[in-house]
Design a protein around this motif. Structure first.
Motif, PDB file in Angstrom:
ATOM      1  N   VAL A 141      15.690 -12.883   2.119  1.00  0.00           N
ATOM      2  CA  VAL A 141      16.034 -11.502   2.462  1.00  0.00           C
ATOM      3  C   VAL A 141      16.515 -11.430   3.910  1.00  0.00           C
ATOM      4  O   VAL A 141      17.571 -10.868   4.210  1.00  0.00           O
ATOM      5  N   THR A 142      15.748 -12.025   4.817  1.00  0.00           N
ATOM      6  CA  THR A 142      16.082 -12.005   6.242  1.00  0.00           C
ATOM      7  C   THR A 142      17.410 -12.708   6.518  1.00  0.00           C
ATOM      8  O   THR A 142      18.204 -12.252   7.347  1.00  0.00           O
ATOM      9  N   ALA A 143      17.668 -13.804   5.816  1.00  0.00           N
ATOM     10  CA  ALA A 143      18.910 -14.548   6.007  1.00  0.00           C
ATOM     11  C   ALA A 143      20.141 -13.709   5.668  1.00  0.00           C
ATOM     12  O   ALA A 143      21.235 -13.977   6.164  1.00  0.00           O
ATOM     13  N   HIS A 144      19.968 -12.678   4.863  1.00  0.00           N
ATOM     14  CA  HIS A 144      21.075 -11.792   4.500  1.00  0.00           C
ATOM     15  C   HIS A 144      21.175 -10.589   5.433  1.00  0.00           C
ATOM     16  O   HIS A 144      21.960  -9.672   5.170  1.00  0.00           O
ATOM     17  N   GLY A 145      20.374 -10.577   6.512  1.00  0.00           N
ATOM     18  CA  GLY A 145      20.398  -9.460   7.446  1.00  0.00           C
ATOM     19  C   GLY A 145      19.682  -8.236   6.925  1.00  0.00           C
ATOM     20  O   GLY A 145      19.878  -7.122   7.409  1.00  0.00           O
ATOM     21  N   LEU A 146      18.835  -8.440   5.927  1.00  0.00           N
ATOM     22  CA  LEU A 146      18.090  -7.348   5.309  1.00  0.00           C
ATOM     23  C   LEU A 146      16.656  -7.361   5.813  1.00  0.00           C
ATOM     24  O   LEU A 146      16.196  -8.331   6.415  1.00  0.00           O
ATOM     25  N   VAL A 147      15.922  -6.295   5.544  1.00  0.00           N
ATOM     26  CA  VAL A 147      14.554  -6.161   6.035  1.00  0.00           C
ATOM     27  C   VAL A 147      13.575  -6.294   4.875  1.00  0.00           C
ATOM     28  O   VAL A 147      13.566  -5.442   3.981  1.00  0.00           O
ATOM     29  N   PRO A 148      12.733  -7.353   4.887  1.00  0.00           N
ATOM     30  CA  PRO A 148      11.711  -7.467   3.841  1.00  0.00           C
ATOM     31  C   PRO A 148      10.535  -6.526   4.156  1.00  0.00           C
ATOM     32  O   PRO A 148      10.062  -6.486   5.286  1.00  0.00           O
ATOM     33  N   VAL A 149      10.113  -5.772   3.163  1.00  0.00           N
ATOM     34  CA  VAL A 149       9.000  -4.841   3.320  1.00  0.00           C
ATOM     35  C   VAL A 149       7.941  -5.212   2.285  1.00  0.00           C
ATOM     36  O   VAL A 149       8.197  -5.108   1.079  1.00  0.00           O
ATOM     37  N   PRO A 150       6.744  -5.659   2.737  1.00  0.00           N
ATOM     38  CA  PRO A 150       5.716  -6.044   1.762  1.00  0.00           C
ATOM     39  C   PRO A 150       5.060  -4.833   1.106  1.00  0.00           C
ATOM     40  O   PRO A 150       4.839  -3.812   1.745  1.00  0.00           O
ATOM     41  N   LEU A 151       4.773  -4.977  -0.171  1.00  0.00           N
ATOM     42  CA  LEU A 151       4.038  -3.958  -0.929  1.00  0.00           C
ATOM     43  C   LEU A 151       2.648  -4.502  -1.220  1.00  0.00           C
ATOM     44  O   LEU A 151       2.524  -5.552  -1.856  1.00  0.00           O
ATOM     45  N   ASP A 152       1.611  -3.821  -0.755  1.00  0.00           N
ATOM     46  CA  ASP A 152       0.246  -4.271  -1.025  1.00  0.00           C
ATOM     47  C   ASP A 152       0.022  -4.367  -2.524  1.00  0.00           C
ATOM     48  O   ASP A 152       0.503  -3.535  -3.296  1.00  0.00           O
ATOM     49  N   CYS A 153      -0.734  -5.385  -2.926  1.00  0.00           N
ATOM     50  CA  CYS A 153      -1.005  -5.625  -4.343  1.00  0.00           C
ATOM     51  C   CYS A 153      -2.446  -5.316  -4.684  1.00  0.00           C
ATOM     52  O   CYS A 153      -3.347  -5.537  -3.880  1.00  0.00           O
ATOM     53  N   ASP A 154      -2.652  -4.833  -5.883  1.00  0.00           N
ATOM     54  CA  ASP A 154      -3.982  -4.582  -6.414  1.00  0.00           C
ATOM     55  C   ASP A 154      -4.594  -5.908  -6.851  1.00  0.00           C
ATOM     56  O   ASP A 154      -3.927  -6.711  -7.515  1.00  0.00           O
ATOM     57  N   ALA A 155      -5.843  -6.154  -6.494  1.00  0.00           N
ATOM     58  CA  ALA A 155      -6.496  -7.423  -6.824  1.00  0.00           C
ATOM     59  C   ALA A 155      -6.668  -7.618  -8.332  1.00  0.00           C
ATOM     60  O   ALA A 155      -6.705  -8.748  -8.812  1.00  0.00           O
ATOM     61  N   GLY A 156      -6.736  -6.538  -9.085  1.00  0.00           N
ATOM     62  CA  GLY A 156      -6.913  -6.650 -10.529  1.00  0.00           C
ATOM     63  C   GLY A 156      -5.642  -6.991 -11.280  1.00  0.00           C
ATOM     64  O   GLY A 156      -5.672  -7.699 -12.280  1.00  0.00           O
ATOM     65  N   THR A 157      -4.516  -6.485 -10.805  1.00  0.00           N
ATOM     66  CA  THR A 157      -3.250  -6.703 -11.507  1.00  0.00           C
ATOM     67  C   THR A 157      -2.342  -7.693 -10.791  1.00  0.00           C
ATOM     68  O   THR A 157      -1.362  -8.154 -11.365  1.00  0.00           O
ATOM     69  N   LEU A 158      -2.640  -7.980  -9.536  1.00  0.00           N
ATOM     70  CA  LEU A 158      -1.803  -8.832  -8.678  1.00  0.00           C
ATOM     71  C   LEU A 158      -0.407  -8.241  -8.490  1.00  0.00           C
ATOM     72  O   LEU A 158       0.558  -8.955  -8.256  1.00  0.00           O
ATOM     73  N   ALA A 159      -0.307  -6.926  -8.607  1.00  0.00           N
ATOM     74  CA  ALA A 159       0.964  -6.230  -8.423  1.00  0.00           C
ATOM     75  C   ALA A 159       0.709  -4.948  -7.638  1.00  0.00           C
ATOM     76  O   ALA A 159      -0.410  -4.431  -7.621  1.00  0.00           O
ATOM     77  N   PRO A 160       1.746  -4.430  -6.995  1.00  0.00           N
ATOM     78  CA  PRO A 160       1.579  -3.130  -6.329  1.00  0.00           C
ATOM     79  C   PRO A 160       1.397  -2.041  -7.380  1.00  0.00           C
ATOM     80  O   PRO A 160       1.830  -2.188  -8.519  1.00  0.00           O
ATOM     81  N   SER A 161       0.745  -0.963  -6.997  1.00  0.00           N
ATOM     82  CA  SER A 161       0.636   0.156  -7.935  1.00  0.00           C
ATOM     83  C   SER A 161       1.978   0.866  -8.000  1.00  0.00           C
ATOM     84  O   SER A 161       2.789   0.810  -7.071  1.00  0.00           O
ATOM     85  N   VAL A 162       2.214   1.543  -9.103  1.00  0.00           N
ATOM     86  CA  VAL A 162       3.463   2.286  -9.271  1.00  0.00           C
ATOM     87  C   VAL A 162       3.540   3.393  -8.214  1.00  0.00           C
ATOM     88  O   VAL A 162       4.598   3.637  -7.630  1.00  0.00           O
ATOM     89  N   ALA A 163       2.398   4.033  -7.934  1.00  0.00           N
ATOM     90  CA  ALA A 163       2.370   5.106  -6.930  1.00  0.00           C
ATOM     91  C   ALA A 163       2.701   4.570  -5.543  1.00  0.00           C
ATOM     92  O   ALA A 163       3.452   5.204  -4.785  1.00  0.00           O
ATOM     93  N   SER A 164       2.179   3.387  -5.192  1.00  0.00           N
ATOM     94  CA  SER A 164       2.471   2.831  -3.869  1.00  0.00           C
ATOM     95  C   SER A 164       3.941   2.416  -3.767  1.00  0.00           C
ATOM     96  O   SER A 164       4.553   2.529  -2.702  1.00  0.00           O
TER      97      SER A 164
END
Length: 171
Positions: free
Chosen positions: A67-90
């Motif tokens: 992402v950075t190599a393309h001049g873009l900004v990576p933004v991390p999304l916190d993940c839920d420990a139960g699903t290992l994915a971000p919540s839809v609301a977040s």
């Protein structure tokens, strides 16, 4: 002798055979890895510098580097420990006017239904990428795709269904 004969014959297009085997509609591209497929995607999108790419916080560091190599900004999304994915609301809360792409990683055997994420992305005009690098469960998943606009599949040496390398991108 066989190797020498192969050098003298026209190059075989094994990647094209694989692409047709998975999908003869032209929606699949064979790549060196899921990361190289992601790099090709970002190159093709030609997003404006500074655009945001939201990534599951649990992903390999190379995805953010691409992402950075393309001049873009990576933004991390916190993940839920139960699903290992971000919540839809977040996810919905994290999308800004600068967000162009969302990447949800399917890691460590966890599978998340991407349809609610797709609905948010469609409503907000954002591309959803399913980083299904560790999610291969057989040919139906490759042939039918996932709920992402784009799916990345990897067959590296640490994968359950390894080919010791390579990837497939379904658009």
């Amino acid at each position: 002798f066989r190797a020498l004969a192969a050098c003298a014959s026209p190059p075989r297009r094994a990647h094209e055979d694989l692409e047709r085997f998975v999908d003869d509609g032209g929606e699949v591209l064979a790549t060196l890895s899921a990361r190289s497929g992601f790099d090709a995607l970002l190159t093709a999108l030609a997003l404006p510098a500074g655009a945001e790419v939201l990534l599951s916080a649990w992903t390999i560091p190379d995805m953010a580097r691409v992402v950075t190599a393309h001049g873009l900004v990576p933004v991390p999304l916190d993940c839920d420990a139960g699903t290992l994915a971000p919540s839809v609301a977040s996810l919905d809360a994290a999308i800004t006017p600068r967000t162009r792409v969302v990447v949800i990683a399917q890691l460590f055997g966890a599978r998340v239904d991407l349809r609610p994420y797709r609905a948010v992305c469609d409503a907000r005009g954002v591309l959803l990428v399913d980083d299904d690098a560790q999610g291969f469960t057989g040919m139906p998943r490759l042939r039918e795709g996932t709920a992402g606009h784009v799916s990345l599949h990897s067959f590296g040496s640490i994968k359950t269904a390894t080919a010791l390398g390579g990837g497939l991108v379904r658009v």
